[in-house]
Design a protein around this motif. Structure first.
Motif, short mmCIF file in Angstrom:
data_model
loop_
_atom_site.label_atom_id
_atom_site.label_comp_id
_atom_site.label_asym_id
_atom_site.label_seq_id
_atom_site.Cartn_x
_atom_site.Cartn_y
_atom_site.Cartn_z
N SER A 180 33.95 -57.30 -19.80
CA SER A 180 35.04 -57.23 -20.77
C SER A 180 36.31 -56.65 -20.19
CB SER A 180 34.61 -56.41 -21.99
OG SER A 180 34.48 -55.04 -21.67
N ILE A 181 36.18 -55.80 -19.17
CA ILE A 181 37.36 -55.20 -18.54
C ILE A 181 38.13 -56.26 -17.76
CG2 ILE A 181 38.17 -53.52 -16.85
CD1 ILE A 181 37.24 -52.28 -19.49
N VAL A 182 37.44 -56.99 -16.92
CA VAL A 182 38.10 -58.06 -16.17
C VAL A 182 38.69 -59.08 -17.14
CG1 VAL A 182 37.77 -59.91 -14.49
CG2 VAL A 182 36.62 -57.72 -14.16
N ASP A 183 37.95 -59.38 -18.20
CA ASP A 183 38.44 -60.37 -19.15
C ASP A 183 39.71 -59.89 -19.86
OD1 ASP A 183 37.63 -63.05 -20.32
OD2 ASP A 183 37.99 -61.88 -22.14
N LYS A 184 39.74 -58.63 -20.24
CA LYS A 184 40.95 -58.09 -20.87
C LYS A 184 42.14 -58.16 -19.91
CE LYS A 184 41.49 -56.69 -24.33
NZ LYS A 184 42.11 -57.31 -25.55
N HIS A 185 41.90 -57.85 -18.65
CA HIS A 185 42.98 -57.90 -17.68
C HIS A 185 43.50 -59.32 -17.49
CE1 HIS A 185 41.56 -53.86 -15.75
NE2 HIS A 185 42.23 -53.69 -16.87
N PHE A 186 42.59 -60.30 -17.47
CA PHE A 186 43.04 -61.69 -17.34
C PHE A 186 43.69 -62.20 -18.62
CE2 PHE A 186 41.19 -61.70 -13.28
CZ PHE A 186 41.65 -62.83 -12.61
N GLU A 187 43.28 -61.66 -19.73
CA GLU A 187 43.98 -61.97 -20.98
C GLU A 187 45.42 -61.48 -20.90
OE1 GLU A 187 44.02 -60.00 -25.35
OE2 GLU A 187 42.04 -60.63 -24.66
N TRP A 188 45.62 -60.27 -20.38
CA TRP A 188 46.98 -59.76 -20.21
C TRP A 188 47.77 -60.63 -19.24
CZ3 TRP A 188 45.43 -53.92 -19.37
CH2 TRP A 188 45.08 -53.36 -20.61
N MET A 189 47.14 -61.04 -18.14
CA MET A 189 47.84 -61.90 -17.18
C MET A 189 48.33 -63.17 -17.87
SD MET A 189 45.51 -61.57 -13.74
CE MET A 189 44.70 -60.00 -13.38
N LYS A 190 47.48 -63.76 -18.70
CA LYS A 190 47.89 -64.96 -19.43
C LYS A 190 49.02 -64.64 -20.40
CE LYS A 190 46.24 -68.43 -22.72
NZ LYS A 190 45.06 -68.95 -23.47
N ASN A 191 48.85 -63.59 -21.19
CA ASN A 191 49.83 -63.27 -22.22
C ASN A 191 51.19 -62.89 -21.66
OD1 ASN A 191 47.87 -63.75 -24.15
ND2 ASN A 191 47.43 -61.58 -24.53
N TYR A 192 51.19 -62.36 -20.43
CA TYR A 192 52.45 -61.92 -19.82
C TYR A 192 52.90 -62.83 -18.69
CZ TYR A 192 52.02 -57.73 -22.65
OH TYR A 192 51.91 -56.87 -23.71
N ASN A 193 52.25 -64.01 -18.57
CA ASN A 193 52.75 -65.05 -17.67
C ASN A 193 52.62 -64.69 -16.19
OD1 ASN A 193 53.97 -67.59 -17.16
ND2 ASN A 193 55.98 -66.64 -16.92
N ILE A 194 51.50 -64.07 -15.82
CA ILE A 194 51.21 -63.77 -14.41
C ILE A 194 50.23 -64.81 -13.90
CG2 ILE A 194 50.19 -62.08 -12.83
CD1 ILE A 194 51.21 -59.92 -14.84
N ASP A 195 50.52 -65.39 -12.75
CA ASP A 195 49.79 -66.56 -12.27
C ASP A 195 48.37 -66.27 -11.81
OD1 ASP A 195 51.92 -68.40 -12.57
OD2 ASP A 195 52.79 -67.75 -10.65
N SER A 196 48.23 -65.29 -10.93
CA SER A 196 47.00 -65.24 -10.13
C SER A 196 46.72 -63.82 -9.68
CB SER A 196 47.15 -66.14 -8.90
OG SER A 196 45.97 -66.21 -8.14
#
Length: 400
Positions: free
Chosen positions: A99-115
Motif C-alpha cells: 500500500s505504501i508503494v501504491d500510494k506513492h505511485f498514486e501521487w506520481m500519477k496525480n501530480y504528473n510525474i512520469d517514472s
C-alpha cells in the motif's frame, strides 16, 4: 514555461499512461524504498529510521525530514517512541508494504510525474534478507506502476561493493532480474526504443576502487543484453576534479548516457547558478557530440543532522522552494531537449531530507522536539504536497 513553475497551482491534467518506450521528455524521480519497521516480516528492524534498528526515539534517529503519513494504510504503520504535541503516538511506515508503494505511485500519477528509478543496492542484496526485501519492493512497484500508468526502471547503486567482485555480482543479479524474476517483462518497465533502461550509479567516484576497464565491461555487457544503459557519475566527471577520479571520461561514455550527481555540490541559488553555467553546458555539448544522453540532477535541499551527529539541521536550505525552482528554471532555459531527461533526487529520501513526497508542513506536524525538518521551516507556509506540485509543473514544462 517558467510561469508553470512560479504559479504553484497545478495545471489541469488529462491522466493517461506514460509512454514506456521512450526517454524523450521524461522527468524521473529516484525511489529508495528502503524504510522498514520492526514488524514487517523482514527481520531488519527499523531500517533507515533508527540507528540501532530496535526502536525509534530521539536518541536513535537517522532521518531529518518528517513524512506526512496521514494518507497511509494503518496496516503499513507501526508505533514509534515519539509523540506529537497533542500526546498522540507518532507512527512510521514500512516501504515493503504494497500500500505504501501504491500510494506513492498514486501521487506520481496525480501530480504528473512520469517514472521512478528504483534503487537496488548491489552490496546489500548479497544478504538474503535484503535480497528478499528489495525483490518485494520491486514486485510492488511493478504492480503499482501498472495500476497508475507510470513507469519504472532499476537503478543499481554499487557503493561499497569490492571492485574485484563488482562486475560478476552485477551480471548475476541482472540475469536474475531480467530472467527468472521477469522485471523487464512488465509492460510498465521503462524502455527506450524497445531497450530496457538500466542505470549503474557510483562509477568513477573518489575513494573507490572500480576501474575504467570495469566501467567499459559493464556497459558492454548491458548493451549485449539489449539494454539502454545510463551511468550515474560524479558531478565533475568531465573535468576529472573534486568528486571524480581521473581516467574515466571515455570509459563512462561507453554507456548510452551519463547522469552527474549534483546533491551537495552546491548549497544556494547563486552557487547552483555559477556551478551549472561552468559545467553543465559543456557536459551536454560533449555528450551530444558523442550521440549520448545527458540526465542532470535536481534536488530540493539537504540535511542529515540525525544521520551524521554534529551536522546542523537544514544544512542546504530549501529556502521555501526557491532552491528547487532555481534549478528547474535554469534547466528549462539552458538545456537542449535532445537526448536529455531530468532526474529528481529523490522521491522518498528522508534520511538526507531530499524527498519531494508529502512531508510535514508545520512544526506541529512533527513529533515533540527540534529533531525534524518540515516544509515551512524557512518561514514560508507550504502545504505538504508543495514539492510534488513543483515536480509536476516541471514535467509539464519540460515536455513543451
Amino acid at each position: 514555461m517558467i510561469k508553470l513553475l512560479v504559479a504553484i497551482a497545478l495545471v489541469s491534467i488529462a491522466y493517461c499512461d506514460v509512454d514506456a518506450n521512450t526517454m524523450n521528455g521524461k522527468v524521473v524521480v529516484g525511489y529508495q524504498g528502503w524504510f522498514n519497521h520492526a514488524s514487517d516480516g523482514f527481520e531488519v528492524g527499523w531500517r533507515h529510521w533508527s540507528r540501532n534498528g530496535k526502536k525509534v526515539d530521539t536518541d536513535t534517529l537517522t532521518f531529518d525530514l518528517w513524512p506526512d503519513t496521514t494518507e497511509y494504510d494503518p496496516q503499513a504503520m507501526k508505533d514509534t517512541n515519539l509523540r506529537y504535541q497533542n500526546g498522540q503516538v507518532a507512527r512510521l511506515y514500512s516501504s515493503a508494504h504494497p500500500s505504501i508503494v501504491d500510494k506513492h505511485f498514486e501521487w506520481m500519477k496525480n501530480y504528473n510525474i512520469d517514472s521512478a528509478f528504483l534503487q537496488r543496492f548491489l552490496g546489500e542484496i548479497q544478504d538474503p534478507r535484503f535480497f528478499k526485501l528489495r525483490n518485494t519492493v520491486t514486485k510492488n512497484m511493478m504492480t503499482s506502476a501498472k495500476t497508475h500508468g507510470r513507469t519504472f526502471a532499476i537503478m543499481y547503486d554499487v557503493s561499497g561493493v569490492k571492485a574485484d567482485n563488482l562486475v560478476n555480482l552485477l551480471k548475476k543479479d541482472w540475469e536474475y532480474l531480467s530472467g527468472e524474476f521477469g522485471v523487464t517483462r512488465s509492460p510498465r518497465y521503462q524502455k527506450h526504443n524497445n531497450k530496457p533502461v538500466v542505470v549503474i550509479w557510483g562509477l568513477g567516484f573518489i575513494n573507490r576502487q572500480d576501474t575504467p576497464e570495469q566501467a567499459i565491461e559493464i556497459a558492454n555487457y548491458l548493451k549485449s543484453k539489449n539494454c539502454f544503459c545510463i551511468a550515474g557519475v560524479p558531478y565533475f566527471w568531465r573535468s576529472q576534479a573534486r568528486d571524480a577520479r581521473p581516467g574515466f571520461v571515455d570509459a563512462l561514455l561507453n554507456f548510452d548516457g551519463v547522469s552527474p550527481w549534483a546533491v551537495g555540490r552546491y548549497g544556494s541559488r547563486s552557487g547552483f547558478e555559477s556551478t551549472f553555467d561552468k559545467h553543465v553546458p559543456d557536459d551536454q555539448r560533449l555528450t551530444l557530440s558523442r550521440n549520448k544522453w545527458y540526465a542532470p540532477v535536481l534536488f530540493p535541499g539537504f540535511s542529515w543532522k540525525n544521520l551524521r551527529p554534529g551536522e546542523k539541521l537544514n544544512q542546504i536550505s530549501r529556502n521555501g522552494g526557491d532552491f528547487f525552482r532555481a534549478q528547474a528554471e535554469r534547466m528549462l532555459v539552458k538545456l537542449q531537449r535532445k537526448n536529455t531527461f531530468l532526474y529528481i533526487a529523490m522521491f522518498d529520501e528522508v534520511d538526507e531530507a531530499t524527498a519531494i513526497f508529502k512531508a510535514a508542513s508545520r512544526k506541529e506536524d512533527t513529533p515533540v522536539g527540534d529533531n525534524f525538518l518540515y516544509l515551512s521551516i524557512d518561514g514560508k507556509q507550504l502545504p505538504s504536497d508543495y514539492y510534488l506540485k513543483l515536480a509536476g509543473n516541471l514535467t509539464t514544462a519540460w515536455k513543451h
